[in-house]
Design a protein around this motif. Structure first.
Motif, PDB file in Angstrom:
ATOM      1  N   ASP A 115       0.401  -1.375   0.141  1.00 30.78           N
ATOM      2  CA  ASP A 115       0.159   0.143  -0.263  1.00 30.78           C
ATOM      3  C   ASP A 115       1.146   1.430  -0.041  1.00 30.78           C
ATOM      4  O   ASP A 115       1.854   0.861   0.634  1.00 30.78           O
ATOM      5  N   ILE A 116       0.336   2.297  -0.448  1.00 28.88           N
ATOM      6  CA  ILE A 116       1.225   3.392  -0.448  1.00 28.88           C
ATOM      7  C   ILE A 116       0.995   3.881   1.200  1.00 28.88           C
ATOM      8  O   ILE A 116       1.855   4.646   1.754  1.00 28.88           O
ATOM      9  N   ASP A 117       0.398   3.899   1.762  1.00 31.87           N
ATOM     10  CA  ASP A 117       0.268   4.461   2.669  1.00 31.87           C
ATOM     11  C   ASP A 117      -0.560   3.444   3.946  1.00 31.87           C
ATOM     12  O   ASP A 117      -1.540   2.341   2.815  1.00 31.87           O
TER      13      ASP A 117
ATOM     14  N   VAL B   4      -0.503  -2.958  -5.210  1.00 28.47           N
ATOM     15  CA  VAL B   4      -1.567  -1.785  -4.876  1.00 28.47           C
ATOM     16  C   VAL B   4      -2.808  -1.394  -5.688  1.00 28.47           C
ATOM     17  O   VAL B   4      -3.204  -2.128  -6.955  1.00 28.47           O
TER      18      VAL B   4
END
Lengths: 226, 226
Positions: free
Chosen positions: B69-71, B122
């Motif tokens: 994930d990005i974040d 993602v």
């Protein structure tokens, strides 16, 4: 139904996208053209939302639409039915548009006779958030079936947008989506963002979005030195 | 519940991703490790599908999961509850994983005691399709609310996958989604793809996917020179 063509856009050669975006925004300002950059995941309802919004605004504003996609022309076909001026942009596999690509799109569309141009960006919550297109304002759609945790996972997209449309609220009862929790998460990332719950299918909330857009276009035109 | 850590992965320095991916696949083959690369749009139900699938297979296979994930770490928290070995990968804004990043993830996870590793890529239908991760097989999820036109717009993703899960079929009645038309569009792009309609929420179709995965893991281990 309006006619449209398909434009194969090329990757930009400009290294400094932010500078290029600022220049494009300035040029649009001089020409009294408002550009809205609309972003979301694939299948969140961008095209249906646009169709309904255009139908509400087309008697008052001259509207053009740029439909960006990796492939196909299904969205341009749908938008053309509203009578709006439309062009399909093929990104050649690119996952986003930058300012240079947006400029190519505007030139392909032809903007002399328009007040409002809407760029429907590639369906993607990641890359489009990282590239300023030169737009006057940024809008995004999050749809109920995607889940209320998306602000946690894709924070940048929520941070760079001026308005968030929470779409598909007509199916809230069949999904585990906490709309208040979602709003709270979004406002924590971006306290200034306007949040409008909508159903592009039933039309609920579309007048409020159309009003927001109309006001933004008027402000843009009315304040040459903004 | 298993414990997990968060790994900040770095952009790969390798120019030739395809070569790097082939080398990783060969290494995994030697080590009797099967790697599934699972892709979809944001909010299609990857994590819920994985949770249900792991619960069906965990008595027979030793399973590890890499959550990209990005974040945030919300997905790793969810997967950890199944007891599977899990690591959260933060991509530093990158919209996909390539083979070099996948290798960093595998090293971070630790694979000595595993049979099956699942990479939850993602949430993105564009970029992950362009980068071979070195996986043994590729899987994707398309969920009913996203619409049956997605194969027309994101053809590459459908072309590179071995199995397509059509998720959220429990809400078919409230969306305009023609499942036969969707299958037809997908098979035109990729005649060999296996299509399994599922509902990660109700569990429908998950046993069929789990069986497919088990067979693929067995074939991978049983054919050292495949």
């Amino acid at each position: 139904m309006s006619e449209f063509r398909i434009l194969e856009i090329k990757q930009s050669i400009f290294e400094n996208n932010n500078k290029q975006a600022d220049q494009l925004r300035e040029q649009l300002k001089k020409e009294d053209l408002f550009l809205l950059n609309l972003m979301s995941s694939p299948g969140s309802g961008k095209t249906t939302t646009l169709t309904k919004t255009i139908n509400l605004l087309k008697s008052e504003l001259r509207i053009g639409v740029m439909e960006a996609d990796i492939d196909s022309d299904v969205d341009a076909v749908t938008i053309a039915k509203t009578g709006a001026k439309v062009i399909q942009l093929h990104t050649g596999g690119m996952c986003h548009l930058d300012a240079g690509m947006t400029k190519q799109g505007l030139e392909g569309l032809g903007t002399n006779d328009l007040d409002l141009i809407i760029l429907e960006n590639v369906g993607n919550l990641v890359c489009p958030a990282e590239f300023d297109t030169g737009s006057s304002k940024n809008a995004m759609i999050l749809s109920v079936p995607e889940g209320d945790d998306k602000p946690l996972k894709y924070p940048l997209m929520f941070q760079i947008c001026d308005v968030l449309l929470i779409n598909k609220i007509d199916v809230l009862s069949v999904f585990d989506f906490d709309i208040e929790l979602c709003k709270e998460r979004v406002l924590k990332l971006n306290p200034k963002i306007k949040i409008i719950p909508i159903s592009a299918r039933t039309g609920e909330g579309i007048p409020e979005f159309a009003q927001w857009l109309k006001t933004e276009v008027q402000n843009w035109k009315g304040n040459p030195h903004e």
